[in-house]
Design a protein around this motif. Structure first.
Motif, PDB file in Angstrom:
ATOM      1  N   ARG A  49      62.526  63.680  38.689  1.00  0.00           N
ATOM      2  CA  ARG A  49      62.962  64.179  40.006  1.00  0.00           C
ATOM      3  C   ARG A  49      63.864  65.396  39.846  1.00  0.00           C
ATOM      4  NH1 ARG A  49      66.655  64.873  43.223  1.00  0.00           N
ATOM      5  NH2 ARG A  49      68.307  64.047  41.886  1.00  0.00           N
ATOM      6  N   PHE A  51      63.942  67.419  37.332  1.00  0.00           N
ATOM      7  CA  PHE A  51      63.147  68.531  36.817  1.00  0.00           C
ATOM      8  C   PHE A  51      62.452  69.238  37.987  1.00  0.00           C
ATOM      9  CE2 PHE A  51      59.018  70.058  35.078  1.00  0.00           C
ATOM     10  CZ  PHE A  51      59.497  70.987  34.177  1.00  0.00           C
ATOM     11  N   GLY A  65      62.852  62.335  26.809  1.00  0.00           N
ATOM     12  CA  GLY A  65      61.637  61.788  26.214  1.00  0.00           C
ATOM     13  C   GLY A  65      61.910  61.245  24.820  1.00  0.00           C
ATOM     14  N   ASP A  98      47.050  66.895  27.508  1.00  0.00           N
ATOM     15  CA  ASP A  98      48.240  66.165  27.963  1.00  0.00           C
ATOM     16  C   ASP A  98      49.003  65.581  26.774  1.00  0.00           C
ATOM     17  OD1 ASP A  98      50.027  64.438  29.373  1.00  0.00           O
ATOM     18  OD2 ASP A  98      48.580  64.307  31.012  1.00  0.00           O
ATOM     19  N   LEU A 106      53.549  52.412  25.889  1.00  0.00           N
ATOM     20  CA  LEU A 106      53.995  51.172  26.516  1.00  0.00           C
ATOM     21  C   LEU A 106      52.792  50.293  26.857  1.00  0.00           C
ATOM     22  CD1 LEU A 106      56.574  49.930  27.415  1.00  0.00           C
ATOM     23  CD2 LEU A 106      56.458  51.215  29.544  1.00  0.00           C
ATOM     24  N   ILE A 174      39.418  51.812  31.587  1.00  0.00           N
ATOM     25  CA  ILE A 174      40.527  51.692  32.540  1.00  0.00           C
ATOM     26  C   ILE A 174      41.385  52.958  32.465  1.00  0.00           C
ATOM     27  CG2 ILE A 174      40.557  49.176  32.470  1.00  0.00           C
ATOM     28  CD1 ILE A 174      43.173  49.315  30.891  1.00  0.00           C
ATOM     29  N   GLU A 195      48.462  50.716  38.218  1.00  0.00           N
ATOM     30  CA  GLU A 195      49.552  51.653  38.504  1.00  0.00           C
ATOM     31  C   GLU A 195      50.598  51.591  37.397  1.00  0.00           C
ATOM     32  OE1 GLU A 195      51.376  51.016  42.292  1.00  0.00           O
ATOM     33  OE2 GLU A 195      52.937  52.506  41.877  1.00  0.00           O
ATOM     34  N   ALA A 200      48.333  46.519  33.501  1.00  0.00           N
ATOM     35  CA  ALA A 200      47.164  46.901  32.683  1.00  0.00           C
ATOM     36  C   ALA A 200      46.672  45.723  31.839  1.00  0.00           C
ATOM     37  CB  ALA A 200      47.515  48.091  31.789  1.00  0.00           C
TER      38      ALA A 200
HETATM   39 CO1  B1M Z   1      56.444  66.203  31.626  1.00  0.00          CO
HETATM   40  N1  B1M Z   1      55.874  66.254  33.492  1.00  0.00           N
HETATM   41  N2  B1M Z   1      55.772  67.960  31.372  1.00  0.00           N
HETATM   42  N3  B1M Z   1      57.261  66.047  29.871  1.00  0.00           N
HETATM   43  N4  B1M Z   1      57.407  64.637  32.246  1.00  0.00           N
HETATM   44  C1  B1M Z   1      56.075  64.956  34.279  1.00  0.00           C
HETATM   45  C2  B1M Z   1      54.836  64.074  34.149  1.00  0.00           C
HETATM   46  C3  B1M Z   1      56.299  65.513  35.750  1.00  0.00           C
HETATM   47  C4  B1M Z   1      55.854  64.537  36.848  1.00  0.00           C
HETATM   48  C5  B1M Z   1      57.774  65.953  35.930  1.00  0.00           C
HETATM   49  C6  B1M Z   1      58.039  66.476  37.335  1.00  0.00           C
HETATM   50  O1  B1M Z   1      57.772  67.620  37.610  1.00  0.00           O
HETATM   51  N5  B1M Z   1      58.543  65.632  38.210  1.00  0.00           N
HETATM   52  C7  B1M Z   1      55.451  66.841  35.704  1.00  0.00           C
HETATM   53  C8  B1M Z   1      53.991  66.704  36.113  1.00  0.00           C
HETATM   54  C9  B1M Z   1      53.702  67.305  37.464  1.00  0.00           C
HETATM   55  C10 B1M Z   1      52.285  67.118  37.830  1.00  0.00           C
HETATM   56  O2  B1M Z   1      51.361  67.432  37.122  1.00  0.00           O
HETATM   57  N6  B1M Z   1      52.108  66.576  39.007  1.00  0.00           N
HETATM   58  C11 B1M Z   1      55.602  67.242  34.242  1.00  0.00           C
HETATM   59  C12 B1M Z   1      55.405  68.559  33.754  1.00  0.00           C
HETATM   60  C13 B1M Z   1      55.171  69.637  34.798  1.00  0.00           C
HETATM   61  C14 B1M Z   1      55.435  68.878  32.369  1.00  0.00           C
HETATM   62  C15 B1M Z   1      55.196  70.243  31.700  1.00  0.00           C
HETATM   63  C16 B1M Z   1      54.043  71.071  32.298  1.00  0.00           C
HETATM   64  C17 B1M Z   1      56.555  70.987  31.759  1.00  0.00           C
HETATM   65  C18 B1M Z   1      56.515  72.409  31.230  1.00  0.00           C
HETATM   66  O3  B1M Z   1      56.273  72.634  30.077  1.00  0.00           O
HETATM   67  N7  B1M Z   1      56.752  73.322  32.145  1.00  0.00           N
HETATM   68  C19 B1M Z   1      54.909  69.844  30.225  1.00  0.00           C
HETATM   69  C20 B1M Z   1      53.415  69.570  29.971  1.00  0.00           C
HETATM   70  C21 B1M Z   1      53.111  69.338  28.513  1.00  0.00           C
HETATM   71  C22 B1M Z   1      51.702  68.787  28.327  1.00  0.00           C
HETATM   72  O4  B1M Z   1      51.501  67.583  28.434  1.00  0.00           O
HETATM   73  N8  B1M Z   1      50.739  69.648  28.078  1.00  0.00           N
HETATM   74  C23 B1M Z   1      55.683  68.564  30.138  1.00  0.00           C
HETATM   75  C24 B1M Z   1      56.257  68.094  28.970  1.00  0.00           C
HETATM   76  C25 B1M Z   1      57.014  66.952  28.865  1.00  0.00           C
HETATM   77  C26 B1M Z   1      57.746  66.545  27.572  1.00  0.00           C
HETATM   78  C27 B1M Z   1      56.883  66.768  26.335  1.00  0.00           C
HETATM   79  C28 B1M Z   1      58.987  67.390  27.472  1.00  0.00           C
HETATM   80  C29 B1M Z   1      58.134  65.058  27.897  1.00  0.00           C
HETATM   81  C30 B1M Z   1      57.107  64.021  27.357  1.00  0.00           C
HETATM   82  C31 B1M Z   1      57.586  63.322  26.117  1.00  0.00           C
HETATM   83  C32 B1M Z   1      56.552  62.287  25.681  1.00  0.00           C
HETATM   84  O5  B1M Z   1      55.793  61.701  26.439  1.00  0.00           O
HETATM   85  N9  B1M Z   1      56.550  62.097  24.390  1.00  0.00           N
HETATM   86  C33 B1M Z   1      58.010  65.010  29.415  1.00  0.00           C
HETATM   87  C34 B1M Z   1      58.575  63.983  30.219  1.00  0.00           C
HETATM   88  C35 B1M Z   1      59.528  63.033  29.518  1.00  0.00           C
HETATM   89  C36 B1M Z   1      58.260  63.832  31.597  1.00  0.00           C
HETATM   90  C37 B1M Z   1      58.820  62.811  32.622  1.00  0.00           C
HETATM   91  C38 B1M Z   1      60.240  63.221  32.998  1.00  0.00           C
HETATM   92  C39 B1M Z   1      58.848  61.341  32.192  1.00  0.00           C
HETATM   93  C40 B1M Z   1      57.503  60.809  31.701  1.00  0.00           C
HETATM   94  C41 B1M Z   1      57.696  59.431  31.127  1.00  0.00           C
HETATM   95  O6  B1M Z   1      57.664  59.248  29.920  1.00  0.00           O
HETATM   96  N10 B1M Z   1      57.973  58.438  32.008  1.00  0.00           N
HETATM   97  C42 B1M Z   1      57.794  62.970  33.819  1.00  0.00           C
HETATM   98  C43 B1M Z   1      58.370  62.600  35.159  1.00  0.00           C
HETATM   99  C44 B1M Z   1      58.031  61.178  35.584  1.00  0.00           C
HETATM  100  O7  B1M Z   1      57.117  60.564  35.112  1.00  0.00           O
HETATM  101  N11 B1M Z   1      58.767  60.665  36.497  1.00  0.00           N
HETATM  102  C45 B1M Z   1      57.159  64.264  33.524  1.00  0.00           C
HETATM  103  C46 B1M Z   1      58.232  57.058  31.590  1.00  0.00           C
HETATM  104  C47 B1M Z   1      56.883  56.352  31.356  1.00  0.00           C
HETATM  105  C48 B1M Z   1      57.128  54.893  30.998  1.00  0.00           C
HETATM  106  O8  B1M Z   1      56.179  56.419  32.570  1.00  0.00           O
HETATM  107  O9  B1M Z   1      54.338  57.865  31.564  1.00  0.00           O
HETATM  108  O10 B1M Z   1      54.474  57.463  34.072  1.00  0.00           O
HETATM  109  P1  B1M Z   1      54.690  56.983  32.690  1.00  0.00           P
HETATM  110  O11 B1M Z   1      53.808  55.659  32.499  1.00  0.00           O
HETATM  111  C49 B1M Z   1      53.883  54.630  33.465  1.00  0.00           C
HETATM  112  C50 B1M Z   1      52.724  54.662  34.470  1.00  0.00           C
HETATM  113  O12 B1M Z   1      52.291  55.971  34.758  1.00  0.00           O
HETATM  114  C51 B1M Z   1      51.716  53.785  33.841  1.00  0.00           C
HETATM  115  O13 B1M Z   1      52.455  52.817  33.096  1.00  0.00           O
HETATM  116  C52 B1M Z   1      53.705  53.338  32.695  1.00  0.00           C
HETATM  117  C53 B1M Z   1      54.788  52.303  32.989  1.00  0.00           C
HETATM  118  O14 B1M Z   1      54.793  51.935  34.313  1.00  0.00           O
HETATM  119  N12 B1M Z   1      50.695  54.315  32.932  1.00  0.00           N
HETATM  120  C54 B1M Z   1      49.523  53.639  32.784  1.00  0.00           C
HETATM  121  C55 B1M Z   1      50.677  55.373  32.111  1.00  0.00           C
HETATM  122  N13 B1M Z   1      49.529  55.434  31.439  1.00  0.00           N
HETATM  123  C56 B1M Z   1      48.794  54.372  31.826  1.00  0.00           C
HETATM  124  C57 B1M Z   1      47.528  53.935  31.435  1.00  0.00           C
HETATM  125  C58 B1M Z   1      47.017  52.753  32.042  1.00  0.00           C
HETATM  126  C59 B1M Z   1      47.756  52.058  32.976  1.00  0.00           C
HETATM  127  C60 B1M Z   1      49.026  52.467  33.359  1.00  0.00           C
HETATM  128  O15 B1M Z   1      45.817  52.237  31.740  1.00  0.00           O
HETATM  129  C61 B1M Z   1      45.052  52.837  30.720  1.00  0.00           C
END
Ligand code: B1M
Length: 212
Positions: A49, A51, A65, A98, A106, A174, A195, A200
């Protein structure tokens, strides 16, 4: 420990502090799953948020991260210690373009805890590698993660590649990740969508008919 100290340490990207506080919580009997859903994941959402609001920049994303990945190494064995019976084989990866892997890791850890054998292909995985892995490991399930709206189409590319290679019928697919919706999953011909990471596991079990 204070209830919000762990959350605040993630926001600061303070890996050492996060590890110390998480260890303290675990030693004090905290539930690892609850720690994840109530404090760690909401903290990452807050990082996102900030960011989006222009309060945080890429270095803060990187630090948060890194802290989250470090704490997951601590929490992962606790999640994966379910001792469940062998449920099936899963190939998992983050789609091409990505680099986000925290959610994918996780999901992998929880599936492992649920008795699945995991083959993790990592991040930025091209469709051809998913096809190769299906041929090599003969999984029951392919699990795809995407966190960027720009990489969502890569999920469809994987489904299409599995069809073109003639292996789609042998696996369930999935999908999940923040921008993924059930409607999108249906549209690309995936078999299931969850979600969150916890959902999952049940989804995977339901799809392959494994007992809970
Ligand atoms: Co990035 N990033 N990021 N980032 N990052 C997001 C995703 C973003 C939403 C932030 C924002 O603007 N609010 C945004 C995406 C916007 C969009 O496309 N709509 C974003 C952006 C823009 C970017 C870059 C483009 C930034 C830049 O360089 N300008 C860049 C892209 C790089 C690339 O991938 N090519 C980038 C880079 C990065 C870092 C590398 C710095 C770092 C990642 C570190 C890493 O993963 N090793 C990072 C981070 C940390 C984030 C946020 C802050 C946190 C992600 C995270 O780990 N969340 C993120 C904001 C957010 O998510 N709120 C953001 C915790 C994790 C447990 O949740 O991954 O969502 P999540 O997984 C959840 C569910 O989604 C689900 O289960 C999990 C637990 O509930 N889930 C599944 C995930 N995969 C699943 C698969 C399944 C089922 C469920 O079945 C197969």
């Amino acid at each position: 420990m204070q209830p919000d100290a762990l959350y605040a340490a993630i926001l600061r990207g303070d890996t050492k502090g996060v590890l110390a506080l998480a260890q303290e919580a675990i030693d004090g009997g905290s539930d690892a799953g609850e720690m994840l859903t109530r404090r760690l994941i909401p903290a990452m959402d807050e990082v996102g948020r900030r960011f989006e609001a222009g309060e945080f920049f890429v270095p803060e994303l990187l630090l948060a991260g890194r802290a989250m990945k470090a704490v997951l190494t601590l929490v992962r064995p606790l999640l994966a210690s379910g001792g469940a019976e062998r449920a099936g084989k899963v190939v998992i990866g983050t789609v091409q373009g990505d680099l986000h892997d925290i959610g994918k890791n996780l999901v992998g850890a929880l599936l492992e805890g649920g008795g699945f054998e995991i083959h993790d292909l990592g991040v930025d995985v091209p469709a051809s590698r998913f096809v190769e892995a299906v041929r090599r490991y003969g999984p029951d399930l392919v699990a795809l993660s995407a966190l960027l709206t720009t990489t969502l189409p890569a999920m469809k590319t994987v489904v299409d590649a599995l069809c073109a290679a003639g292996v789609r019928g042998s696996v369930k697919v999935i999908v999940g990740g923040a921008p993924v919706t059930r409607e999108y999953a249906d549209r690309i011909g995936a078999d299931g969508y969850s979600e969150g990471a916890f959902g999952a596991v049940q989804l995977a079990r339901n799809l392959i008919g494994a007992s809970a």
